[in-house]
Design an enzyme around this catalytic site. Structure first.
Site, short mmCIF file in Angstrom:
data_model
loop_
_atom_site.label_atom_id
_atom_site.label_comp_id
_atom_site.label_asym_id
_atom_site.label_seq_id
_atom_site.Cartn_x
_atom_site.Cartn_y
_atom_site.Cartn_z
N ILE B 467 -2.23 -16.40 2.25
CA ILE B 467 -1.54 -16.36 3.55
C ILE B 467 -1.64 -14.97 4.16
CG2 ILE B 467 0.05 -18.22 2.99
CD1 ILE B 467 2.16 -16.08 2.33
N GLY B 510 3.18 -15.61 -6.32
CA GLY B 510 1.82 -16.13 -6.30
C GLY B 510 0.91 -15.43 -7.29
N ARG B 591 2.31 -3.35 -12.38
CA ARG B 591 0.96 -2.86 -12.10
C ARG B 591 0.52 -3.36 -10.73
NH1 ARG B 591 -3.25 -3.53 -16.77
NH2 ARG B 591 -4.67 -1.84 -16.28
N LEU B 593 -2.35 -4.41 -8.35
CA LEU B 593 -3.64 -4.96 -8.74
C LEU B 593 -4.76 -4.67 -7.75
CD1 LEU B 593 -2.24 -8.35 -10.06
CD2 LEU B 593 -2.94 -6.36 -11.40
N ASN B 594 -4.41 -4.38 -6.50
CA ASN B 594 -5.41 -3.97 -5.51
C ASN B 594 -4.72 -3.02 -4.56
OD1 ASN B 594 -6.88 -3.85 -3.00
ND2 ASN B 594 -8.08 -5.61 -3.65
N GLN B 601 0.57 -4.94 2.26
CA GLN B 601 1.74 -5.82 2.10
C GLN B 601 3.05 -5.06 2.14
OE1 GLN B 601 2.26 -9.55 -0.05
NE2 GLN B 601 0.49 -8.92 -1.21
N LYS B 664 4.44 -7.43 -10.87
CA LYS B 664 5.76 -7.97 -10.53
C LYS B 664 5.81 -8.76 -9.21
CE LYS B 664 9.03 -4.95 -12.96
NZ LYS B 664 9.95 -3.80 -12.81
N GLY B 667 5.19 -9.04 -2.23
CA GLY B 667 5.19 -9.55 -0.86
C GLY B 667 6.50 -9.38 -0.14
N GLU B 668 7.61 -9.23 -0.87
CA GLU B 668 8.90 -9.26 -0.20
C GLU B 668 9.69 -7.98 -0.28
OE1 GLU B 668 10.37 -13.59 -0.42
OE2 GLU B 668 8.90 -13.40 -2.00
#
Ligand code: FES
Ligand code: FES
Lengths: 207, 704
Positions: B467, B510, B591, B593-594, B601, B664, B667-668
């Site tokens: 998304i 996700g 961690r 990851l990108n 984000q 962890k 997004g929020e």
């Protein structure tokens, strides 16, 4: 070359019935002779009739900029343009910016800076940015242009100028800081390059 | 979990690398197709008709005029629409009965050959109603408020520890303040849309969704089909922020209409109608009481929420939940109370619970800091608990103090004169504020397949959804690390319910959920390849994995991300306008990851928090019973010029109690804490404590 297909009498759509007229739109350099419902907007014609879904519908009311395209080289919200009133106009969508495999510098910059997340506002942002570069080069002032800047002289695209001029394009993912960087990169590099001067930007690149 | 879940990982490790989004090129060239951008041959267009009363029954629907218009195929109403099976999400029971539970509820769908004709037909449908008295007004003393068993997320509605009242009465320093957050709208830039078609009894829907597995299951149940008779595709999704977490009415309407007229049908929701049918963040009235010792240590903490839900379903914004884990609080009371009103159904919006709850809690902590004349960063450090206060479980990792420390340093927090209203630049007053952030770690069992091709390439299949997070990219990074092969040898398929089923893109769960099962499938594939001798068979080797067992185990740890947000604002004393000058967040989220997509984000979440603080707010019109601010002209989201310098950083946090990647979810948490940091900065700038969001010029100016 860009005007050879253009009817001498732009704006002369022909009524076919009470509901429809025939007209020609030059989209990304290609002429399309279309019979269109008088209620149809340029955005819906692009998306539903021509299969060019790069221009997005975010609000359909001129509130978000997702539908931004270039009309005769200037940016416009295509959801606010009734197609029947655009006979003979040259329309550039995000699909018309790259040259084959070679991306437009703004497309490259958006990728490089991660100036997108969901990508839904992105085509509008990029078309809008193409318009911004041309407007600044042509000396259009904005709300934050210092008063006293020479009339018609090219405007330097500072971060504040970019933020102000890109504020018609909403991004709910919040990619703004990256968008400003991407537009700034291209503006800085393009200072000397020819593609912002000499005619409306984004026009003719794929025609 | 093995000590090193990525024993083969090459150096530099692909986890964390700033890979460019895999679908980026499609997105910048306009070739990425979203749900409404599929137009099968013969496709018709549906345009919904919203109810114009807040409560009542439909007494008549006149469709003749609409049906007589050129190009109109059908008008679906509760009288002729296909019957649906019962569902546990009653917001999906569209056009099934005459009841109107709120204004904006769909009462008909016009279907026509073109968008223009469908819209005209929708306008020509005449609906008459028998209306009843409606009530859309939330207040903290509404007589019908009740304490629900659970709030969203399954959290207990009420929790009590120790003796709050006694400790509060005995505390030498107390704060008792009430904060309000208005209804908020997700407004993803892509409106909810579905294109549905039936082919020989098989239903295929391109849907704008955060998780097509769930959409497939729900549509199958509603239309009484087997799951394998339904395919739902969500290849590219233009944001959701919770509002596309589960199916929304447009998917049902499109499928119904397509069945009714025997042609594909596309339904894209008009922007103005979205707030009433896709969910919203419910308003909250939040009373926070803090009792503290003179040294600032909190001895009593109470957080009481009043909120609304609809008469269609119970949804309780869990705003009191973060107070259960944030600070030392031996005597605590956290309570939710909810009242069903004649309002649209609320649902998830980015960090439900945490975003509004931490606005109130972190504002109250700032009020306590002011009362005690203790630096707000220091005050938070003094209230750092050893274990999770609510459950006494140990934290799997908790680096709030480190986030505060690093953030303070990067931001230049100190030296800070705590006196308010003393930093002037012409008409402007300047101030700085800080707030903490938290978000829980959720992981849900999922399925995935890893395949090795005879030509040396690999393919991952998992029904993840992108998304805007960069899911494809980060999952390939995880696969590459587990397989120890370069990313460009790996293809990935996501975004279709025909793929191995997986959890939706929500709850910041996700990447953790999908990544775990991708890691597992890849690890098993490596083992299979090791056992295999000689060239691979022509069809390659495929391994399927699922993580239901691992994820079902209750963790003995309290698992949360933490963060700290710092903001500097200017308040114009002539106009009352607040503008953020700069904002900085530091997060401890396991961690990362990108680094490229993660930064985007975090910044995106902070930007939405800026909107929550300064401009976003909707109101229910008492006379009409609908949201007064429903489009993007009236509901203001941040625009480019509203967003100055925003920086996001993170700590290298190692946590072995999460998943093989040690991640962890990010997004929020960016939205959490941001509104409080800005509100606290406004107080520092002006000396005025405003407790009702958003801090718009009209509210600010009258205090200056
Ligand atoms: S779709 Fe045209 S401005 Fe939003
Ligand atoms: S990238 Fe999602 S709205 Fe801008």
């Amino acid at each position: 070359m860009e005007s050879t297909h253009q009817p001498a009498d732009a704006g002369g759509s022909r009524s076919v019935s009470d509901q429809c007229s025939e007209l020609v739109l030059y989209v990304n350099g290609k002429p399309h002779t279309l019979t269109l419902d008088h209620r149809a907007t340029v955005l819906d014609v692009l998306r539903e009739d021509l299969g060019l879904t790069g221009a997005k519908k975010g609000c359909d009311h001129g509130q978000c900029g997702a539908c931004t395209v270039l009309v005769d080289g200037r940016r416009a919200n295509s959801c606010l343009l009734l197609a029947v009133a655009q006979d003979g106009r040259r329309i550039t969508t995000v699909e018309g910016l790259a040259e084959g495999e070679r991306l437009h510098p703004l497309q490259e910059a958006f990728l490089e800076r991660d100036a997108l997340q969901c990508g839904y506002c992105t085509p509008g942002q990029i078309c809008s940015a193409v318009g911004v570069l041309a407007e600044a080069a042509d000396g259009f002032p904005s709300h934050v242009t210092p008063p006293g800047t020479g009339s018609g002289a090219p405007v330097e695209l500072t971060d504040d100028e970019i933020r102000e001029r890109m504020s018609g394009n909403l991004c709910r993912c919040g990619a703004y800081p990256r968008i400003v960087e991407a537009v700034g990169d291209v503006s800085a590099r393009a200072g000397a390059a020819s593609w912002t001067s000499g005619g409306p930007a984004g026009q003719g690149v794929a025609s | 979990m093995s000590p090193d879940p990525f024993p083969l990982g090459p150096h530099p490790h692909p986890l964390g690398a700033p890979l460019v989004r895999r679908e980026g090129r499609e997105k910048v060239t306009g070739t990425a197709r979203y749900a409404a951008e599929h137009t099968p041959p013969g496709c018709a267009y549906g345009w919904p008709v919203p109810a114009t009363v807040a409560r009542g029954r439909i007494t008549a629907v006149e469709t003749d005029e609409a049906l007589a218009l050129p190009g109109v195929c059908a008008v679906l109403t509760h009288e002729n629409a296909p019957r649906l099976a019962a569902t546990d999400d009653p917001t999906l029971s569209v056009l099934q009965e005459d009841r109107v539970p709120h204004r904006g509820w769909y009462v008909a769908l016009a279907v026509a050959d073109s968008l223009e004709a469908a819209r005209a037909a929708a306008e020509a449908v005449r609906v008459t109603y028998e209306t009843g008295e409606h009530d859309v007004g939330l207040s903290a003393d509404h007589p019908r408020l009740y304490e629900p068993e659970t709030a969203n997320g399954g959290y207990p509605g009420t929790r009590e520890r120790g003796d709050f009242e006694g400790a509060f009465a005995a505390a030498p320093v107390t704060v008792d303040a009430t904060y309000t957050v208005p209804p908020l709208h997700n407004h993803p830039m892509e409106p909810h849309a579905s294109t549905a078609r039936w082919t020989d009894g098989h239903l295929t829907v391109h849907d704008s969704s955060q998780g097509s597995t769930r959409v497939c299951e729900d549509l199958a149940a509603l239309f009484k089909l087997d799951k394998d008779e339904v395919t739902v595709v969500s290849e590219h999704v233009g944001g959701g922020f919770g509002s596309k977490g589960t199916p929304r009415p447009q998917a049902v309407l499109a499928a119904m209409a397509a069945r009714h007229i025997g042609r594909p049908v596309k339904v894209s929701l008009p922007r103005r109608e979205m707030p009433a049918v896709v969910g919203h963040r419910a308003p909250t009235v939040q009373r926070v009481r803090l009792g503290a010792r003179d040294d600032g240590v909190i001895t009593a903490l109470s957080h009481e929420i009043a909120t609304h839900t609809s008469t269609v379903k119970e949804f309780v914004e869990q705003a009191a939940v973060p107070a259960r884990i944030m600070y030392t609080s031996p005597n605590s009371r956290t309570v939710h109370r909810v009242v069903p009103l004649d309002v649209p159904s609320p649902s998830w919006m980015r960090a439900p619970g945490e975003a509004p709850g931490m606005y109130a809690l972190e504002s109250a902590v700032d009020e306590l800091a002011v009362l005690l004349d203790i630096d707000p960063v220091e005050l938070r450090m003094r209230n750092e608990p050893d274990t999770e206060p609510d459950s006494d479980r140990p934290f799997s990792s908790r680096h709030l103090v480190d986030c505060l420390r690093e953030g303070a340093e990067r931001f230049g927090w100190l030296p800070r004169d705590p006196r308010p209203a003393v930093r002037r630049q012409g008409d402007l007053l300047l101030g700085t504020g800080v707030a903490a952030a938290t978000y829980p770690v959720l992981i849900v069992g999922s399925d995935a397949e890893a395949h090795a091709d005879a030509d040396g390439s690999y393919r991952i299949r998992v029904n993840a959804t992108d998304i805007g997070t960069g899911a494809r990219t980060v999952l390939v990074q995880i696969a590459a690390a587990a397989l120890n092969v370069p990313e460009d040898r790996i293809r990935i398929e996501i975004g279709s319910s025909d793929l191995p089923p997986a959890f939706l893109a929500g709850g910041s769960a996700g990447t953790g959920s999908w990544g775990w099962v991708v890691h597992k499938a890849c690890t098993q594939l490596v083992a299979r390849l090791r056992e295999h001798h000689g060239p691979l068979p022509a069809e390659g080797l495929t391994v399927a994995a699922d993580t239901r067992k691992e994820t079902a185990e209750q963790s003995p740890y309290s698992r949360h991300s933490f963060g700290a947000t710092f903001a500097e604002v200017q308040v114009d004393t002539a106009t009352g306008e607040v503008r953020v000058r700069r904002m900085l967040g530091v997060y401890a989220a396991g961690r990362i990851l990108n680094s490229r997509t993660a930064r985007s984000q975090f910044i995106g979440g902070m930007t939405m928090g800026l909107g929550m603080a300064l401009m976003e707010g909707s109101g229910l019109d008492p006379a009409f019973g609908d949201f007064a601010e429903c489009d993007l002209a009236s509901y203001h989201v941040p625009a480019c010029a509203d967003v100055p310098l925003i920086e996001a950083y993170w700590l290298d946090e190692e946590d072995p109690h999460l998943n093989p990647m040690g991640s962890k979810g990010i997004g929020e948490i960016g939205i959490v804490g941001t509104a409080a940091a800005i509100g606290n900065a406004v107080r520092h700038a002006t000396g005025v404590r405003l407790r009702d969001l958003p801090l718009t010029p009209d509210k600010v100016l009258r205090h200056l």
